[in-house]
Design a protein around this motif. Sequence first.
Motif, short mmCIF file in Angstrom:
data_model
loop_
_atom_site.label_atom_id
_atom_site.label_comp_id
_atom_site.label_asym_id
_atom_site.label_seq_id
_atom_site.Cartn_x
_atom_site.Cartn_y
_atom_site.Cartn_z
N PRO A 91 0.82 -1.22 0.00
CA PRO A 91 0.00 0.00 0.00
C PRO A 91 0.85 1.27 0.00
O PRO A 91 2.01 1.26 0.44
N ASN A 92 0.25 2.33 -0.48
CA ASN A 92 0.90 3.64 -0.44
C ASN A 92 0.88 4.16 0.98
O ASN A 92 -0.18 4.31 1.59
N ALA A 93 2.05 4.42 1.57
CA ALA A 93 2.15 4.93 2.94
C ALA A 93 2.01 6.45 2.91
O ALA A 93 2.80 7.15 2.28
N ASP A 145 2.61 2.76 9.05
CA ASP A 145 1.66 3.69 8.45
C ASP A 145 0.23 3.32 8.82
O ASP A 145 -0.58 4.19 9.18
N TYR A 146 -0.12 2.04 8.74
CA TYR A 146 -1.49 1.61 9.08
C TYR A 146 -1.79 1.90 10.54
O TYR A 146 -2.86 2.42 10.88
N LEU A 159 -1.59 3.54 19.58
CA LEU A 159 -2.97 3.95 19.33
C LEU A 159 -2.97 4.91 18.15
O LEU A 159 -2.30 5.95 18.16
N GLY A 160 -3.71 4.55 17.10
CA GLY A 160 -3.77 5.40 15.91
C GLY A 160 -4.49 6.71 16.18
O GLY A 160 -5.38 6.78 17.05
N ILE A 161 -4.15 7.73 15.43
CA ILE A 161 -4.70 9.07 15.70
C ILE A 161 -6.21 9.12 15.48
O ILE A 161 -6.90 9.93 16.11
#
Length: 434
Positions: A157-159, A248-249, A262-264
């Motif tokens: 995937p594109n980061a 990135d994910y 924890l993702g934003i």
Amino acid sequence: MLKQLQARLKELAGELEALEKKDSLTADDLKAMTEKTAEIVEIEANIVTVKASEAARARIAAPADAPADTVPAQVKKDLKPEEKIGIVISGMVTALNQNGVRGFRPTMKAIEENGYAALVKEFEPAQKRTMISSNASAGGILLPEDMSMDIIDILRPNATFLQGIPEVIPMPNGTYKLPAAASGSTAAYRGEAKSAAVTTPSFKAINMSAKLLAGIVPISNQLIRWSGPNVGAWAQGDLGSSMGTVMDYNAFFGDGLEDTPLGILNIPGVYSVAATNSTAPTYAQVDADARKLLNRLENANVPLIRVEWRMAPRVFNYLADMRDGNGNLIYPGLQGENPIWKGYRVRKTTQFPINGGGTTDESTISLIAFGHVYFGDALRMQLAISDVATVKNGNQTINAFQDGVTVLRAESEHDFDARYVEAMASLTAVRWGA
């Protein structure tokens, strides 16, 4: 006939030269070059056929008392490569049309009968190689296989997280704390001799702690030595790409459980709202949904610093193709290399899934002010290489020295947070274009 063919050949050569001098070639130019090249090959073959026909007529017209063992015309020493190609093509055509056969030997026989025995001799080494290359016992096993020095990469995937240019926070000690106001003080007008309003500000803390991302790849030392391509360098690059994709994910969607960041978009308090439940919404519905995210950011008094959209290609392509009743594009700004939607840059990436929800076709659109997003950097990706390390792979233990392998290890430590939760807003359950 011969003069006409030669004149056309010269004309085509000039047209090709004109195309080759262009600074850039369009699709039509490339198509024209292909067609003209094919025509040149055909004309060269025809020229060879005509010349062979003229030679045959000359032999037939020779006096009856001419020597019976007249040697057929031989290939000129200064024969050009393109002329040789024409002769070979002519031989292939002759073998097919007259004898109904294809292959190396029938073609060579036809060429020799056309008076080019010397050219046939040039192909004898190739003929011998062809005869033995398919048979290992005849020597084919001795012929090396051709191999490109490149290795086709894995599709990833594109980061796009770092493309938004978040604020990088160095964390040399692995942690970072920043006090932040949760609620501020207020003021109000009061009458004479009346008490002033009393408020107590509250505070919170932005707290990042480094999360360790790592990967290990063992490679056989024999593979490194024997392979034509540089497998070691490719494995290092591939491991780095894998690390970047995982980071990135999680920067967007990490759940924060155990040792993961924890993702934003999962920070408590980040705004999210469901999109119009349709695979083909109208542009009025799309505008209404997009307006919810825009209003959320712009009404929160968040400084609009490096604001960008993130969405899946399926969703992006649906928006880019939307047209009104007259066939005009609804969002022309989405065309081109730097698409703009509602005034802000758009980046598409398959890191935003399209298989969520009960219908298994839901995605997410996010509007993010990256100028308020933190990327806590404790350790940039580092690569270590060892030929003596011991590595556990499930129940298997790999001893690099004993097993004759080289172990590659990549590590990175980081975390994510945001100065304001109001800097992010998401549209969930997006089925557009499914």
